[in-house]
Design an enzyme around this catalytic site. Structure first.
Site, PDB file in Angstrom:
ATOM      1  N   ASP A  52      12.731  -9.849  -7.402  1.00  0.00           N
ATOM      2  CA  ASP A  52      13.062  -8.642  -8.168  1.00  0.00           C
ATOM      3  C   ASP A  52      13.894  -7.687  -7.300  1.00  0.00           C
ATOM      4  O   ASP A  52      14.330  -6.629  -7.772  1.00  0.00           O
ATOM      5  CB  ASP A  52      11.820  -7.967  -8.778  1.00  0.00           C
ATOM      6  CG  ASP A  52      10.788  -7.561  -7.744  1.00  0.00           C
ATOM      7  OD1 ASP A  52      11.006  -7.795  -6.541  1.00  0.00           O
ATOM      8  OD2 ASP A  52       9.744  -6.994  -8.149  1.00  0.00           O
ATOM      9  N   SER A  53      14.174  -8.089  -6.050  1.00  0.00           N
ATOM     10  CA  SER A  53      15.192  -7.393  -5.235  1.00  0.00           C
ATOM     11  C   SER A  53      16.532  -7.426  -5.976  1.00  0.00           C
ATOM     12  O   SER A  53      17.454  -6.662  -5.649  1.00  0.00           O
ATOM     13  CB  SER A  53      15.325  -8.063  -3.864  1.00  0.00           C
ATOM     14  OG  SER A  53      15.471  -9.464  -3.997  1.00  0.00           O
ATOM     15  N   ASP A  91       9.992 -13.999  -9.347  1.00  0.00           N
ATOM     16  CA  ASP A  91       9.146 -12.817  -9.186  1.00  0.00           C
ATOM     17  C   ASP A  91       8.698 -12.305 -10.549  1.00  0.00           C
ATOM     18  O   ASP A  91       9.516 -12.212 -11.480  1.00  0.00           O
ATOM     19  CB  ASP A  91       9.959 -11.692  -8.530  1.00  0.00           C
ATOM     20  CG  ASP A  91       9.550 -11.458  -7.088  1.00  0.00           C
ATOM     21  OD1 ASP A  91       8.438 -11.870  -6.697  1.00  0.00           O
ATOM     22  OD2 ASP A  91      10.367 -10.870  -6.347  1.00  0.00           O
ATOM     23  N   LYS A 121       5.802 -15.441  -8.525  1.00  0.00           N
ATOM     24  CA  LYS A 121       5.265 -14.686  -7.378  1.00  0.00           C
ATOM     25  C   LYS A 121       4.777 -13.326  -7.871  1.00  0.00           C
ATOM     26  O   LYS A 121       5.447 -12.673  -8.680  1.00  0.00           O
ATOM     27  CB  LYS A 121       6.335 -14.490  -6.295  1.00  0.00           C
ATOM     28  CG  LYS A 121       5.835 -13.635  -5.125  1.00  0.00           C
ATOM     29  CD  LYS A 121       6.722 -13.763  -3.901  1.00  0.00           C
ATOM     30  CE  LYS A 121       7.964 -12.914  -3.915  1.00  0.00           C
ATOM     31  NZ  LYS A 121       7.749 -11.462  -4.073  1.00  0.00           N
ATOM     32  N   GLU A 123       2.783  -9.531  -6.444  1.00  0.00           N
ATOM     33  CA  GLU A 123       2.534  -8.706  -5.247  1.00  0.00           C
ATOM     34  C   GLU A 123       1.093  -8.217  -5.206  1.00  0.00           C
ATOM     35  O   GLU A 123       0.531  -7.822  -6.233  1.00  0.00           O
ATOM     36  CB  GLU A 123       3.464  -7.484  -5.248  1.00  0.00           C
ATOM     37  CG  GLU A 123       4.914  -7.848  -5.018  1.00  0.00           C
ATOM     38  CD  GLU A 123       5.818  -6.619  -4.899  1.00  0.00           C
ATOM     39  OE1 GLU A 123       5.322  -5.479  -4.805  1.00  0.00           O
ATOM     40  OE2 GLU A 123       7.049  -6.819  -4.900  1.00  0.00           O
ATOM     41  N   GLU A 190       5.305  -9.597   4.199  1.00  0.00           N
ATOM     42  CA  GLU A 190       6.503  -8.764   4.400  1.00  0.00           C
ATOM     43  C   GLU A 190       6.206  -7.580   5.321  1.00  0.00           C
ATOM     44  O   GLU A 190       5.245  -6.823   5.088  1.00  0.00           O
ATOM     45  CB  GLU A 190       7.020  -8.262   3.042  1.00  0.00           C
ATOM     46  CG  GLU A 190       8.259  -7.371   3.190  1.00  0.00           C
ATOM     47  CD  GLU A 190       9.033  -7.116   1.914  1.00  0.00           C
ATOM     48  OE1 GLU A 190       8.659  -7.654   0.849  1.00  0.00           O
ATOM     49  OE2 GLU A 190      10.029  -6.379   1.998  1.00  0.00           O
TER      50      GLU A 190
HETATM   51  O1  KIV Z   1      12.197  -9.591  -4.289  1.00  0.00           O
HETATM   52  C1  KIV Z   1      12.373 -10.155  -3.206  1.00  0.00           C
HETATM   53  O2  KIV Z   1      13.494 -10.419  -2.779  1.00  0.00           O
HETATM   54  C2  KIV Z   1      11.204 -10.482  -2.407  1.00  0.00           C
HETATM   55  C3  KIV Z   1      11.445 -10.920  -1.009  1.00  0.00           C
HETATM   56  C4  KIV Z   1      11.660  -9.729  -0.179  1.00  0.00           C
HETATM   57  C5  KIV Z   1      10.349 -11.769  -0.490  1.00  0.00           C
HETATM   58  O3  KIV Z   1      10.099 -10.373  -2.869  1.00  0.00           O
END
Ligand code: KIV
Length: 280
Positions: A52-53, A91, A121, A123, A190
């Site tokens: 989600d970056s 994510d 994924k 968090e 992280e």
């Molecule tokens: O969203 C993302 O890019 C991430 C990485 C920093 C692991 O979760």
């Protein structure tokens, strides 16, 4: 040499566990589109994370919080089309798994069914452990994420290193164990001290994937825009620059603009009529 489609062996979730047992490191990068996914697949990156970056590096938001599930499905579909070898992990964005386990399951299902991801994924621990348990029970592999949690940036007070005190490090280890017990297949660590990452990595059976967490994790992940030099000043200090595509892209665009303005592009070509005369 490029492998033919028939020769390509897809990286699967159990392969990552075997890698840890054999002491082989796992290489993971973020990817957000078809072209980048194809290139990373050629480079034999093991895991492509549709992070989600995306919200920050592709869409220009200040945080990952505005990223929607629809956006994640859209980009996951593109990455899935480009990746024939890598394991694609998507994510789950902010508030798509924190509201209830039913929401978590339904939303994870969309990333797999519509996006083509092999895993999702999430968090944190606490309520995320419940969500992970339910998603794993439904047959969808889950990757955990501990330490700096970008979706909790306001609560954390910024993007800074986590688990610095002994108490916080112990809590992180307890969270990692809870996620492992819930059935997650790997955990991203992280921005934590490398000694904490080393302890967690040695304690768990499942692999850890570090980002700003030192060299002792079972694998590493970077935001691809950062390591390719596309993030400029915004890349975190632990990132190694493997290419400077930002500068090269600006130079290429400048050269193109100069050519257009000087009438050097497109080059003058013979008209079809001229070519026909010459052929006679
Ligand atoms: O969203 C993302 O890019 C991430 C990485 C920093 C692991 O979760």
């Amino acid at each position: 040499m490029t492998n033919s489609v028939a020769e390509i062996k897809r990286v699967r979730v159990p392969d990552l566990q075997s890698r840890k047992q054999r002491g082989e490191k796992i290489a993971m990068l973020t990817a957000y589109d078809y072209t980048m996914a194809r290139l990373f697949d050629r480079a034999e990156i093991d895991v492509l994370l549709v992070g989600d970056s995306l919200g920050m590096v592709v869409l220009g938001y200040e945080t990952t919080l505005p990223v929607t599930l629809d956006a994640m499905v859209h980009h996951t579909r593109a990455v899935s089309r480009g990746a024939q070898r890598a394991l694609v992990v998507a994510d789950m964005p902010f508030l798509t798994y924190q509201t209830s386990v039913e929401d978590a399951l339904r939303n994870a299902g969309r990333l797999v069914q519509e996006g083509g991801a092999a895993a999702v994924k999430i968090e944190g621990a606490g309520a995320a452990v419940e969500a992970a348990t339910r998603i794993v029970e439904a047959g969808i592999p889950v990757m955990g994420h501990l330490g700096l949690l970008p979706q909790s940036v306001h609560q954390l007070g910024g993007y800074r290193q986590q688990a610095r005190s002994g108490e916080d490090a112990e809590q992180l280890l307890a969270d990692a164990r809870a996620l492992e017990a819930a059935g997650v297949f790997a955990i991203v660590l992280e921005s934590i001290p490398e000694s904490v990452a080393a302890t967690v990595t040695a304690d768990l059976e499942i692999p850890t994937i570090g980002i700003g967490a030192g060299p002792h994790c079972d694998g590493q992940v970077l935001v691809c825009y950062d390591m390719l030099g596309l993030s400029g000043e915004d890349a975190p200090p632990f990132v190694k620059l493997y290419a400077d595509l930002g500068a090269r892209t600006v130079a290429a665009a400048q050269a193109y603009a100069e050519d257009v303005r000087a009438n050097r592009f497109p080059a003058v070509r013979r008209t079809e009529a001229e070519l026909a005369v010459k052929a006679k």
